[in-house]
Motif scaffolding. Structure first.
Motif, PDB file in Angstrom:
ATOM      1  N   VAL A 100     -52.113 -42.375  69.051  1.00  0.00           N
ATOM      2  CA  VAL A 100     -51.516 -43.707  68.996  1.00  0.00           C
ATOM      3  C   VAL A 100     -52.640 -44.486  69.910  1.00  0.00           C
ATOM      4  CG1 VAL A 100     -49.168 -42.974  68.997  1.00  0.00           C
ATOM      5  CG2 VAL A 100     -50.370 -43.063  71.029  1.00  0.00           C
ATOM      6  N   ARG A 148     -44.865 -42.467  74.646  1.00  0.00           N
ATOM      7  CA  ARG A 148     -45.014 -43.162  73.371  1.00  0.00           C
ATOM      8  C   ARG A 148     -44.139 -42.423  72.113  1.00  0.00           C
ATOM      9  NH1 ARG A 148     -45.098 -46.921  69.773  1.00  0.00           N
ATOM     10  NH2 ARG A 148     -47.069 -47.677  69.025  1.00  0.00           N
ATOM     11  N   ALA A 194     -43.835 -42.776  68.165  1.00  0.00           N
ATOM     12  CA  ALA A 194     -44.397 -43.412  67.034  1.00  0.00           C
ATOM     13  C   ALA A 194     -44.118 -42.803  65.957  1.00  0.00           C
ATOM     14  CB  ALA A 194     -45.892 -43.679  67.444  1.00  0.00           C
ATOM     15  N   SER A 219     -50.716 -42.311  64.114  1.00  0.00           N
ATOM     16  CA  SER A 219     -49.383 -43.236  63.905  1.00  0.00           C
ATOM     17  C   SER A 219     -49.608 -44.447  63.068  1.00  0.00           C
ATOM     18  CB  SER A 219     -49.152 -43.710  65.265  1.00  0.00           C
ATOM     19  OG  SER A 219     -50.085 -44.739  65.746  1.00  0.00           O
ATOM     20  N   ASP A 220     -48.847 -44.704  62.561  1.00  0.00           N
ATOM     21  CA  ASP A 220     -48.839 -46.080  61.649  1.00  0.00           C
ATOM     22  C   ASP A 220     -49.739 -47.175  62.288  1.00  0.00           C
ATOM     23  OD1 ASP A 220     -46.626 -46.599  63.131  1.00  0.00           O
ATOM     24  OD2 ASP A 220     -45.293 -47.338  61.612  1.00  0.00           O
ATOM     25  N   GLU A 221     -49.117 -47.204  63.522  1.00  0.00           N
ATOM     26  CA  GLU A 221     -49.732 -48.505  64.129  1.00  0.00           C
ATOM     27  C   GLU A 221     -51.375 -48.111  64.606  1.00  0.00           C
ATOM     28  OE1 GLU A 221     -48.872 -51.368  68.297  1.00  0.00           O
ATOM     29  OE2 GLU A 221     -48.328 -49.043  68.337  1.00  0.00           O
ATOM     30  N   VAL A 280     -53.409 -49.367  61.457  1.00  0.00           N
ATOM     31  CA  VAL A 280     -53.227 -50.593  61.594  1.00  0.00           C
ATOM     32  C   VAL A 280     -54.404 -51.097  62.475  1.00  0.00           C
ATOM     33  CG1 VAL A 280     -52.145 -53.055  62.421  1.00  0.00           C
ATOM     34  CG2 VAL A 280     -50.882 -51.370  60.946  1.00  0.00           C
ATOM     35  N   VAL A 281     -54.653 -50.438  63.651  1.00  0.00           N
ATOM     36  CA  VAL A 281     -55.623 -50.698  64.554  1.00  0.00           C
ATOM     37  C   VAL A 281     -56.896 -50.406  63.985  1.00  0.00           C
ATOM     38  CG1 VAL A 281     -56.677 -49.916  66.677  1.00  0.00           C
ATOM     39  CG2 VAL A 281     -54.218 -50.435  66.826  1.00  0.00           C
ATOM     40  N   VAL A 313     -49.809 -55.309  69.050  1.00  0.00           N
ATOM     41  CA  VAL A 313     -50.114 -53.601  69.152  1.00  0.00           C
ATOM     42  C   VAL A 313     -49.764 -53.190  70.428  1.00  0.00           C
ATOM     43  CG1 VAL A 313     -52.386 -52.132  69.331  1.00  0.00           C
ATOM     44  CG2 VAL A 313     -52.172 -54.036  67.826  1.00  0.00           C
ATOM     45  N   SER A 314     -49.285 -52.108  70.425  1.00  0.00           N
ATOM     46  CA  SER A 314     -48.680 -51.316  71.678  1.00  0.00           C
ATOM     47  C   SER A 314     -49.242 -51.602  72.961  1.00  0.00           C
ATOM     48  CB  SER A 314     -47.906 -50.073  71.589  1.00  0.00           C
ATOM     49  OG  SER A 314     -49.243 -49.294  71.210  1.00  0.00           O
TER      50      SER A 314
END
Length: 170
Positions: free
Chosen positions: A44, A89, A91, A109-111, A114-115, A145-146
């Motif tokens: 993550v 976290r 995710a 993770s999906d996020e 994206v990052v 973003v987290s």
């Protein structure tokens, strides 16, 4: 295979490591080690940030040090917060892996996917072909973003990072 069997097979893609410079590969390798050390299932954004915070040889680390002196925050407190968030976290898996230099698959993770995509966009916009640690840090600081909240509260914003890159401060 039967149609039913094929419908339950999940295809897993792997990140092309050729998109990363050596320091960013090292950061993702370290973040992948942290997955196991902290008993987490996915890579993550907080783990990527934690890895960067522990890499004095990286430009991202130097940028955080520079901004911490300007904005009077302690990088150790940021590191502690990143680790705490990484431990708790929750995710969603992206069905995408990062294959470490030791050939260990780390599920993204999906996020985090994206990052990495945003880091690539930052690199390309800077005229670079590889994702460097400063591009990764820039993506980690993006709103939505987290990891962004803990960075932006300390003044580690996309604007501040872009200014450091443009001015060649670090």
């Amino acid at each position: 295979y039967s149609r039913r069997a094929l419908s339950i097979i999940t295809l897993m893609s792997t990140l092309n490591k050729d998109l990363l410079d050596a320091t960013s590969r090292d950061a993702l390798n370290r973040a992948s080690e942290l997955i196991r050390a902290l008993g987490r299932p996915l890579l993550v954004p907080e783990l990527a940030l934690l890895a960067l915070l522990r890499m004095p040889q990286s430009t991202a680390y130097r940028m955080i040090q520079h901004l911490s002196a300007q904005r009077a925050f302690k990088p150790a407190e940021l590191e502690s917060e990143a680790e705490s968030q990484a431990k708790t976290r929750v995710a969603r898996a992206a069905n995408f892996n990062y294959l470490t230099d030791q050939n260990v698959a780390a599920a993204l993770s999906d996020e985090m996917l994206v990052v990495l995509d945003e880091a690539r966009a930052i690199a390309l916009a800077s005229g670079e072909i590889y994702i460097a640690s400063e591009h990764l840090l820039g993506a980690l600081s993006q709103s939505g973003v987290s990891s962004a909240g803990m960075l932006q509260r300390r003044g580690v914003t996309p604007t501040a990072l872009a200014a450091l890159m443009k001015d060649g401060v670090v």
